[in-house]
Every structure is written in structure tokens, then in C-alpha cells.
Design an enzyme around this catalytic site. Structure first.
Site, short mmCIF file in Angstrom:
data_model
loop_
_atom_site.label_atom_id
_atom_site.label_comp_id
_atom_site.label_asym_id
_atom_site.label_seq_id
_atom_site.Cartn_x
_atom_site.Cartn_y
_atom_site.Cartn_z
N CYS A 1 -3.68 -0.10 4.54
CA CYS A 1 -3.21 -1.44 4.89
C CYS A 1 -4.38 -2.43 4.90
O CYS A 1 -5.37 -2.24 5.61
CB CYS A 1 -2.53 -1.44 6.25
SG CYS A 1 -1.98 -3.09 6.77
N GLN B 1 4.65 7.61 8.70
CA GLN B 1 3.29 7.12 8.49
C GLN B 1 2.75 6.46 9.75
O GLN B 1 3.41 5.61 10.35
CB GLN B 1 3.23 6.13 7.32
CG GLN B 1 1.78 5.81 6.93
CD GLN B 1 1.66 4.71 5.90
OE1 GLN B 1 1.83 3.54 6.22
NE2 GLN B 1 1.36 5.07 4.66
N ASP C 1 1.64 -2.37 -8.79
CA ASP C 1 2.07 -3.13 -9.96
C ASP C 1 3.20 -2.50 -10.77
O ASP C 1 3.54 -3.01 -11.84
CB ASP C 1 0.90 -3.40 -10.92
CG ASP C 1 -0.14 -4.34 -10.35
OD1 ASP C 1 0.12 -4.92 -9.28
OD2 ASP C 1 -1.23 -4.48 -10.94
N HIS D 1 -3.52 3.37 -3.92
CA HIS D 1 -3.20 2.02 -4.40
C HIS D 1 -4.40 1.54 -5.20
O HIS D 1 -5.54 1.58 -4.72
CB HIS D 1 -2.94 1.08 -3.22
CG HIS D 1 -2.54 -0.29 -3.64
ND1 HIS D 1 -1.25 -0.76 -3.54
CD2 HIS D 1 -3.26 -1.31 -4.17
CE1 HIS D 1 -1.20 -2.00 -4.00
NE2 HIS D 1 -2.41 -2.36 -4.38
N PRO E 1 5.79 2.88 2.09
CA PRO E 1 6.02 2.39 3.45
C PRO E 1 5.61 0.93 3.54
O PRO E 1 4.47 0.58 3.27
CB PRO E 1 5.13 3.29 4.32
CG PRO E 1 4.05 3.76 3.39
CD PRO E 1 4.66 3.81 2.02
N MET E 2 6.55 0.06 3.92
CA MET E 2 6.27 -1.38 3.98
C MET E 2 6.76 -1.93 5.32
O MET E 2 7.93 -1.76 5.68
CB MET E 2 6.96 -2.11 2.82
CG MET E 2 6.40 -1.74 1.46
SD MET E 2 7.30 -2.56 0.10
CE MET E 2 8.80 -1.55 0.04
N GLY F 1 6.61 -0.09 -4.39
CA GLY F 1 6.70 -0.87 -3.17
C GLY F 1 7.43 -2.17 -3.37
O GLY F 1 8.67 -2.23 -3.30
N ARG F 2 6.68 -3.22 -3.64
CA ARG F 2 7.26 -4.57 -3.66
C ARG F 2 8.39 -4.73 -4.68
O ARG F 2 9.32 -5.51 -4.46
CB ARG F 2 6.15 -5.59 -3.92
CG ARG F 2 5.23 -5.79 -2.72
CD ARG F 2 4.07 -6.73 -3.05
NE ARG F 2 3.13 -6.13 -3.98
CZ ARG F 2 2.13 -6.78 -4.58
NH1 ARG F 2 1.98 -8.08 -4.35
NH2 ARG F 2 1.31 -6.16 -5.39
N ASN G 1 -0.05 3.99 -7.15
CA ASN G 1 0.68 2.89 -6.53
C ASN G 1 0.03 1.57 -6.93
O ASN G 1 -1.18 1.46 -6.99
CB ASN G 1 0.67 3.07 -5.01
CG ASN G 1 1.29 1.91 -4.26
OD1 ASN G 1 0.70 1.38 -3.32
ND2 ASN G 1 2.48 1.48 -4.64
#
Length: 329
Positions: free
Chosen positions: A102, A72, A206, A171, A18-19, A228-229, A204
Site C-alpha cells: 500500500c 490481508q 495495468d 505490483h 484487495p482494495m 484491481g482497478r 499486478n
């Protein structure tokens, strides 16, 4: 088979993280088409949901082809989070996820997100009350700890499991690290190694290539990976990872024409979901990512950012496909 409650996710699921301002329905649609097994909404402020704020409520939108889906939520007040979880359930997801990860200052410094790591008893109590309130499975995403001197993730995982969560995503950074430095998955492995921890543990941080995904899968023993990214502007990452797992071979990168077609799908859905003005405006952040590293794209990017209509934007993207199609990766 990895399961969250009764939700079956396959042998080794790939999850879309979730971003904020990224994981909206248009972007999720593309990631699902490319192989994401489980996805989540953008994180939603609990206060916004209970106040019926339009922006927060809009984020509850879920489409059947996205499933299984998680909603979320984040917040610092237990009663508000419980009410928000109930509202989230009414939107019809497969699960409710709590954001304890976050690191952004305006969230964490108010005690929400990774700020919960400064008060673990409250974090556990909040989770327990949300689990009691929900009929759907409740999961959590968090970090290793607030800083290097307060990494208590093994104890946190055990306590959250004990109050009823059905899966945990970790993460591999502290809040203090933000997104800097290298994610330390050894702590995630320590959680997974505990004999009394039996819920799925997802890693999560890298994962940006099929090779790294396979390496971390084998080295750290997690039940699945959240990406994610690396998926921003590159939803193909999910298909590439799965292909590499299955064959040991890397897929070639998407061509310019393939990138244009997916970008156009993204734009079309954004306009449909958000309306022409907002849909076109918010797509501007994605063009660089879709065409990152491609020579001679800069002038087209400038024109895309300045384009004011759906038709003009599509025409420029068609020009990109035509003029840059010979680009060799």
C-alpha cells in the site's frame, strides 16, 4: 496447476486485488460469479484487529461461496502483526496475506504497507515471525521498491520465499510512483526467471483488458494475474479475460439491463451486510463505474446519489434499464 500450499487455483488463476472500501463481500460476490479464482478481503489494520475495533473485525467476514479467500493485514509492529495474523486465521480463510504494497501516505510513512520496503531486514523478519505463528499458508503482496533507485524485488522475493511464504504478488510500480505511469512488469519477469524461486509469482498493475492480460501472460511468464482497478464497477473483466484466453475472441460488453441487474445485486448485498443506511450510502461511489461512458446517465446518477431508500434506488435503476436499454456500445 497453480497451487498456494494445498490450495488449487487452476492453470492460470485470476485474482481480485484487495482494495480498501471496494473489496468487501458484496463486491467480491459479483467478481466470484464472473470468474475470479482467488480473492482477498480489504486490507485490515493489525492494530484494529488486536483492539477488537468493530470496523476491522467486520472486514473478517467470509462467506463459503467466496472461497478460496485470503485475509490481508498490514501494520508496522512485528508482535502486533503476529497477533493479528492469529486472529485472521480464526476467521477461517484459506490463507493470510501480508500487505507490503500500500503506497498511501498514512500507511507507508508509518512503516507499514510499502513503507516496509525502506527496511527490508525488518520486512523479512516480520514475515518469518508471521509464518511461524500461522498454520495456514502465508503470502505477500508488495511493490518493486520504494523508488527507482531502490528496486530490490528479486532479492526480496528470494528472502521472503526462504522464510516460508507460499506465493508472492508483485505490483509493477514503486511506492514513489503510487498509481502513476506504466507498471514495469519486466522486474516481475526477472523474479519469475530465477531458477531458485519456485513459489507462484502473480503480476499486478495495468491489466484492464483481455488483450493485455493475454499479452502480459505470454510476455512475462507469470503464474497468474491480479486485477484491481479494472474490476471496479466492471466485475465482467474476469469472465472476459477467461473467454479470450480460451477462444481468442472478445465477449461483447454487458448491456444496460445486465449492468442494472448486477448493480441491483450489489446494492441488495450491501444493504444486507452493512444495513440500509450505510449500504445505500456506500453504493453511491459505484454507480459512475457501473455506467461509465454511457450517454444520458448523468441525471440518473444524481438521483441515485440523492435516493434515501432501498426501494427508491431500485426504482431508479429499473428506470435506467427501461429508458437507456437501447444504448449501443
Amino acid at each position: 496447476m497453480v497451487k498456494i500450499g494445498d490450495i488449487e487455483l487452476g492453470a492460470f488463476p485470476l485474482l481480485l486485488a484487495p482494495m480498501e472500501d471496494v473489496s468487501d463481500p458484496p463486491f467480491r460476490a459479483l467478481c466470484k460469479q464472473q470468474g475470479a479464482d482467488m480473492m482477498y478481503t480489504e486490507f485490515i489494520a493489525a492494530e484494529g484487529l488486536i483492539r477488537d475495533a468493530a470496523k476491522s473485525v467486520h472486514k473478517l467476514d467470509i462467506f463459503d461461496y467466496e472461497r478460496p479467500m485470503g485475509i490481508q493485514i498490514f501494520g508496522d509492529k512485528i508482535d502486533v502483526m503476529c497477533d493479528a495474523a492469529a486472529i485472521a486465521e480464526e476467521a477461517g480463510p484459506e490463507l493470510v496475506d501480508i500487505n507490503f504494497g500500500c503506497p498511501v501516505k498514512k500507511v507507508a510513512c508509518k512503516g507499514a504497507g510499502s513503507g516496509a520496503l525502506l527496511d527490508i531486514p525488518k520486512m523479512v523478519k516480520m514475515t518469518e515471525e508471521i509464518v511461524k505463528r500461522c498454520t495456514l499458508p502465508v503470502t505477500v503482496k508488495t511493490r518493486l521498491g520504494w523508488d527507482h533507485d531502490s528496486i530490490h524485488i528479486v532479492d526480496i522475493a528470494r528472502r521472503l520465499q526462504d522464510v516460508g511464504i507460499k506465493a508472492l504478488t508483485i505490483h509493477g510500480r514503486t511506492r514513489q510512483q503510487m498509481y502513476k505511469g506504466e507498471a514495469d512488469w519486466s522486474w516481475i519477469a526477472k523474479v519469475k526467471e530465477q531458477q531458485d524461486i519456485h513459489i507462484p509469482i502473480f503480476g499486478n498493475g495495468d491489466i484492464d483488458s483481455p488483450e493485455k492480460a493475454l499479452e502480459y501472460k505470454n510476455r512475462y511468464g507469470v503464474d497468474g494475474i491480479m486485477i484491481g482497478r479494472a474490476a471496479i464497477g466492471y466485475p465482467w473483466i474476469f469472465k472476459e479475460v477467461k473467454h479470450f484466453f480460451a477462444t481468442g475472441e472478445k465477449l461483447g460488453p454487458p448491456t444496460i439491463r445486465e449492468r442494472v441487474e448486477v448493480c441491483k445485486k450489489h446494492l441488495a448485498f450491501s444493504v444486507e451486510w452493512k444495513g440500509p443506511k450505510e449500504g445505500i450510502f456506500e453504493m453511491r461511489m459505484h454507480y459512475t463505474n457501473y455506467f461509465r461512458g454511457i450517454q444520458n446517465f448523468k441525471p440518473y446518477r444524481q438521483r441515485l446519489v440523492e435516493a434515501g431508500s432501498y426501494e427508491d434506488t431500485f426504482a431508479i435503476l429499473d428506470e435506467v434499464a427501461e429508458q437507456l436499454s437501447e444504448y449501443v456500445f
